[in-house]
Design an enzyme around this catalytic site. Sequence first.
Site, PDB file in Angstrom:
ATOM      1  N   ARG A 208       0.827  -1.359   0.018  1.00  0.00           N
ATOM      2  CA  ARG A 208       0.034   0.010  -0.029  1.00  0.00           C
ATOM      3  C   ARG A 208       0.864   1.157  -0.042  1.00  0.00           C
ATOM      4  NH1 ARG A 208      -4.245   1.917   4.658  1.00  0.00           N
ATOM      5  NH2 ARG A 208      -5.020   3.782   3.543  1.00  0.00           N
ATOM      6  N   HIS A 209       0.430   2.058  -0.679  1.00  0.00           N
ATOM      7  CA  HIS A 209       1.218   3.629  -0.872  1.00  0.00           C
ATOM      8  C   HIS A 209       1.402   4.288   0.673  1.00  0.00           C
ATOM      9  CE1 HIS A 209      -2.231   6.144   0.256  1.00  0.00           C
ATOM     10  NE2 HIS A 209      -2.703   5.063  -0.478  1.00  0.00           N
TER      11      HIS A 209
ATOM     12  N   GLN B  50      -9.806   9.591  -0.025  1.00  0.00           N
ATOM     13  CA  GLN B  50      -9.054   9.948  -1.204  1.00  0.00           C
ATOM     14  C   GLN B  50      -9.367   9.413  -2.716  1.00  0.00           C
ATOM     15  OE1 GLN B  50      -4.614  10.464   0.028  1.00  0.00           O
ATOM     16  NE2 GLN B  50      -5.183   8.378   0.609  1.00  0.00           N
TER      17      GLN B  50
ATOM     18  N   GLU C  60      -6.965   3.000  -6.939  1.00  0.00           N
ATOM     19  CA  GLU C  60      -7.981   2.944  -6.040  1.00  0.00           C
ATOM     20  C   GLU C  60      -9.436   2.949  -6.369  1.00  0.00           C
ATOM     21  OE1 GLU C  60      -8.630   1.704  -3.235  1.00  0.00           O
ATOM     22  OE2 GLU C  60      -7.915   2.996  -1.501  1.00  0.00           O
TER      23      GLU C  60
END
Length: 205
Positions: free
Chosen positions: A21-22, A34, A102
Amino acid sequence: MSGDASVAVSLKPGITLYLIRHGETDWNRESRYQGQRDIPLNETGIAQARRHGEILKGIVPSVANFDFVSSPLQRAVETMRLTRSALGLDPDAFRTAPEIVELSYGHWEGELAAELPARDPEGVAGKSADPYGWRPQGGESYRDLEQRVSAWLASLSTDTVAVSHGGVSRVARGALLGIDRAFVPFLEVPQDRILKLANGKMQWI
């Protein structure tokens, strides 16, 4: 709730996926939705990304034949560049895949989670009633997301390091491990750990 616990897809035999995951963004810290908004990493996220590269360097003997792929969103691309730099690799020698962008939160993007019960009580009620199947206005459901991520998982042909997002990590586990889809939206998605998926099993690193 779907109640569906079937395995939707599997990785090809012998393939290992390191799914990252970022790193953290200011919107993560604020609990602001986001989705597909293009938000940069903050200082914590930068440190997390560098840590991923150091960890991989210690556990993977060679990444010469690995495929490196990122979501095209800035926070994922930044994470991949920093991870590759920590591995001693060209930071820009990777590809992007729109399939692992996402989940789109539609009209909720940019909203603070704490304010949504007052701003959109109907949407909050809909999400609470069916977290996996609920779709925000102009956005996607977890069911929608799993369909595109499953196709990507099935396409992998070599060991892969991928940088993506929380929603993608959740549906990947649901599809590969046969997790009841009612629980998928609530799976943990730490930003300081790497998820290893191989042979129908998972491990946090």
